[in-house]
Design an enzyme around this catalytic site. Structure first.
Site, PDB file in Angstrom:
ATOM      1  N   THR A 188       8.284  33.873  41.818  1.00 43.84           N
ATOM      2  CA  THR A 188       7.709  35.194  41.947  1.00 43.84           C
ATOM      3  C   THR A 188       7.684  35.562  43.413  1.00 43.84           C
ATOM      4  O   THR A 188       7.516  34.693  44.276  1.00 43.84           O
ATOM      5  CB  THR A 188       6.286  35.240  41.354  1.00 43.84           C
ATOM      6  OG1 THR A 188       5.750  36.557  41.504  1.00 43.84           O
ATOM      7  CG2 THR A 188       5.366  34.249  42.039  1.00 43.84           C
ATOM      8  N   GLU A 334       1.951  33.871  37.494  1.00 43.18           N
ATOM      9  CA  GLU A 334       1.093  32.701  37.608  1.00 43.18           C
ATOM     10  C   GLU A 334       0.267  32.427  36.358  1.00 43.18           C
ATOM     11  O   GLU A 334      -0.333  31.352  36.230  1.00 43.18           O
ATOM     12  CB  GLU A 334       0.158  32.860  38.815  1.00 43.18           C
ATOM     13  CG  GLU A 334       0.846  32.798  40.159  1.00 43.18           C
ATOM     14  CD  GLU A 334       1.414  34.132  40.635  1.00 43.18           C
ATOM     15  OE1 GLU A 334       1.714  34.259  41.826  1.00 43.18           O
ATOM     16  OE2 GLU A 334       1.570  35.054  39.790  1.00 43.18           O
ATOM     17  N   LYS A 444       5.371  47.561  43.104  1.00 48.30           N
ATOM     18  CA  LYS A 444       6.010  47.176  41.854  1.00 48.30           C
ATOM     19  C   LYS A 444       6.919  48.317  41.413  1.00 48.30           C
ATOM     20  O   LYS A 444       6.449  49.400  41.084  1.00 48.30           O
ATOM     21  CB  LYS A 444       4.965  46.907  40.768  1.00 48.30           C
ATOM     22  CG  LYS A 444       4.768  45.437  40.479  1.00 48.30           C
ATOM     23  CD  LYS A 444       3.873  45.258  39.286  1.00 48.30           C
ATOM     24  CE  LYS A 444       3.715  43.779  38.953  1.00 48.30           C
ATOM     25  NZ  LYS A 444       2.783  43.563  37.846  1.00 48.30           N
ATOM     26  N   TRP A 449       8.740  43.086  42.117  1.00 49.85           N
ATOM     27  CA  TRP A 449       7.921  43.173  43.320  1.00 49.85           C
ATOM     28  C   TRP A 449       8.794  43.453  44.539  1.00 49.85           C
ATOM     29  O   TRP A 449       9.820  42.828  44.733  1.00 49.85           O
ATOM     30  CB  TRP A 449       7.190  41.855  43.562  1.00 49.85           C
ATOM     31  CG  TRP A 449       6.143  41.522  42.548  1.00 49.85           C
ATOM     32  CD1 TRP A 449       6.268  40.669  41.496  1.00 49.85           C
ATOM     33  CD2 TRP A 449       4.811  42.011  42.498  1.00 49.85           C
ATOM     34  NE1 TRP A 449       5.096  40.604  40.792  1.00 49.85           N
ATOM     35  CE2 TRP A 449       4.179  41.415  41.387  1.00 49.85           C
ATOM     36  CE3 TRP A 449       4.073  42.902  43.294  1.00 49.85           C
ATOM     37  CZ2 TRP A 449       2.867  41.680  41.050  1.00 49.85           C
ATOM     38  CZ3 TRP A 449       2.757  43.164  42.948  1.00 49.85           C
ATOM     39  CH2 TRP A 449       2.166  42.562  41.839  1.00 49.85           C
TER      40      TRP A 449
END
Length: 546
Positions: A188, A334, A444, A449
């Site tokens: 990420t 996460e 976003k 991202w």
């Protein structure tokens, strides 16, 4: 007196929670059910189970052993689903590579994860060609071939996927694994620009699957049961397609994998395969709603979870008016990812579409086994009044236990014993979470991202730029797009096109994703700052509609 731990007879077995059990359940209850890859392949669950055995056999022949990391670069396909099972069931780690990252970021994730093998779709060979000489640990490449992509490449593969499966043994002796064995990893991106590796065990993936089953079973809107037909419209490299393929397999439902996301292909599959359950980011939903073809088909049986970024109320209302049962899901990489779903309460289902859209576009209520709090800077809970804001912190049995090989950021993620989402939100009196802001200024766009800090650094490379701040502003199609606020140097000749070309050049070099090139650039005389001299992006967002 201490609590009593159960006694175990010497012959008792503590059955581990492992991914293979999900596969066994689906095959046992729906062995002849179909799994479909666009217009390219149809097979049964029983055939898939044999192909998973063959894939494990082929990987073993290619040198894969327990503890190795096997990466995949593919569109959403039956192959990806097979990798979801075969690789972790071998005791290896599945690394789902985000093919939307820049080449430099892809290279970083391959080297950081220490990939041993990469299964690569022919269409992504040019990406690997560009970084091949700097890949450090990969020993083997396997080709995934749909007949599209370059005919030649400098990447030497040991064979093509279907050929290797055809030559492999149809049985494989999968090892008995500890349920805490790492099953998957992926990356990420955030404000630093360097992707962070998150990872999940067999146990965590199984528990996440069970929680999804509990949250979506039964009566009411937005439910996912054995009579449904499932098609993901969220990439399988992105948090295991939100974990729903594991749930779909557990239930034994018909599964449809669309490959590359093209509106005409998605709509055709929706109609011909009678798809009833999907999930996607707002960008995809907006693309479908804008299509002329969508008005000619009946979507009244289609249930869709929207995640990745906020579901705007106008989009929710437009989807409802077409008969689409749309609602929000919330989580992050996460968190495996699902934390909340915005299911209506039974009494709300009789409301009109406009009123329902208000609730369906909220962030939702926690799914079973999730403990979610809104806290202030001292970790004190704030009132659940729909107005008092705080950071969203969570606990659940499936949250990543840290970032791969990154102790400092891992501790920061889990400071105080709670996973910090970095999101600011409120909780209504009836228990619905609403995300109102983000602590970090990450943008976003289309579910991906983009680092505002990285963009600012690139814009500042222009010799005529004195200062730059980048914020996210709402966009009907992408959710958000970056707006660059630029202060020119005195008498400097700087144009919007020159700044776009500068950033686009870095995207071409793989320094930043192409999604980061800003359409919106505004020249200002000065940038607002806080009392300690930091850029005040809260003020910027208020002034510029962010």
């Amino acid at each position: 007196m201490t609590a009593r731990v159960i006694e175990r007879t010497p012959s008792a077995v503590d059955q581990p929670l492992v991914i293979g059990s999900i596969l066994q359940a689906g095959v046992r209850t729906a062995g002849e059910q179909e799994i479909i890859y666009a217009d390219k392949k149809r097979m049964s669950y029983r055939e898939m189970a044999e192909r998973i055995n063959r894939l494990a056999s082929a990987l073993n022949r290619a040198g894969v052993k327990e503890g190795d990391t096997v990466a995949v670069m593919d569109w959403d396909s039956h192959r990806y689903l097979e990798c979801f099972f075969a690789i972790p069931m071998m005791g290896a780690v599945l690394h789902t590579i985000n093919i939307r990252l820049s080449p430099e970021q892809v290279l970083y994730t391959i080297n950081h994860a220490k990939d041993d093998v990469i299964l690569v779709n022919r269409e992504f060979l040019p990406l690997l060609d560009a970084i091949k000489d700097r890949i450090e640990t990969v020993k083997t490449f396997i080709l995934l071939d749909d007949g599209e992509g370059p005919e030649s490449s400098s990447i030497q593969t040991v064979g093509e996927y279907e050929q290797l499966l055809a030559e492999a043994a149809p049985e494989y002796d999968f090892p008995l694994l500890d349920e805490n064995t790492r099953a998957t990893t992926f990356y990420t991106t955030g404000t630093t620009g360097l992707p962070k590796g998150v990872y999940f065990s067999h146990r965590q993936l199984v528990l996440h699957t069970f929680a999804l089953r509990s949250a979506t079973s039964g009566d009411g809107h937005g439910r996912f049961n054995q009579t449904d037909v499932y098609m993901p419209i969220t990439p399988m490299f992105h948090v295991h397609a939100w974990g729903v393929p594991y749930l779909a397999t557990l239930l034994g439902v018909k599964q449809v994998y669309p490959g590359r996301y093209l509106p005409e292909v998605l709509l055709k599959l929706l109609v011909t395969e009678k798809v009833t359950f999907s999930h996607c980011v707002p960008t995809i939903m907006q693309m479908l709603l804008a299509s002329d073809a969508v008005k000619k088909v009946d979507l009244s049986k289609w249930k869709v979870i929207i995640g990745g970024s906020a579901l705007p109320k106008p989009m929710a209302k437009a989807a409802l008016d077409l008969g689409i049962d749309v609602f929000t899901g919330y989580g992050m990489s996460e968190t495996c990812p699902v934390l909340t779903l915005s299911h209506l309460q039974p009494d709300m289902e009789s409301w009109d579409n406009d009123r329902q859209a208000d609730v369906r576009s909220l962030t939702g209520r926690p799914v079973p086994m999730v403990t979610l709090r809104i806290v202030d800077d001292n970790m004190n809970d704030v009132p659940h009044d729909g107005k008092s804001q705080g950071e969203v912190v969570v606990r659940a049995p499936w949250l990543t236990q840290g970032y791969l090989n990154d102790a400092e950021n891992s501790e920061n993620l889990w400071r105080g014993g709670w996973l910090h989402t970095g999101d600011i939100g409120v909780i209504t009196e009836d228990g619905y979470l609403k995300i109102t802001d983000r602590i970090k200024d990450v943008i976003k766009t289309g579910g991906e991202w983009i680092s505002s800090l990285d963009l600012e650094g690139l814009v500042l490379q222009h010799p005529g730029v004195a200062e730059c701040a980048v914020i996210g502003i709402p966009d009907a199609k992408w959710g958000e797009r970056p707006l660059a606020l630029v202060v020119k140097k005195p008498d400097a000749d700087v144009t919007e096109d020159a700044i776009r070309e500068l950033v686009a050049g870095y995207a071409e070099k793989g320094i930043i994703s192409r999604y980061g090139v800003p359409e919106h650039i505004t020249f200002v005389d000065s940038l607002p700052r806080t009392s300690v001299g930091k850029l005040d992006k809260k003020v910027m967002r208020a002034e510029h509609g962010g």
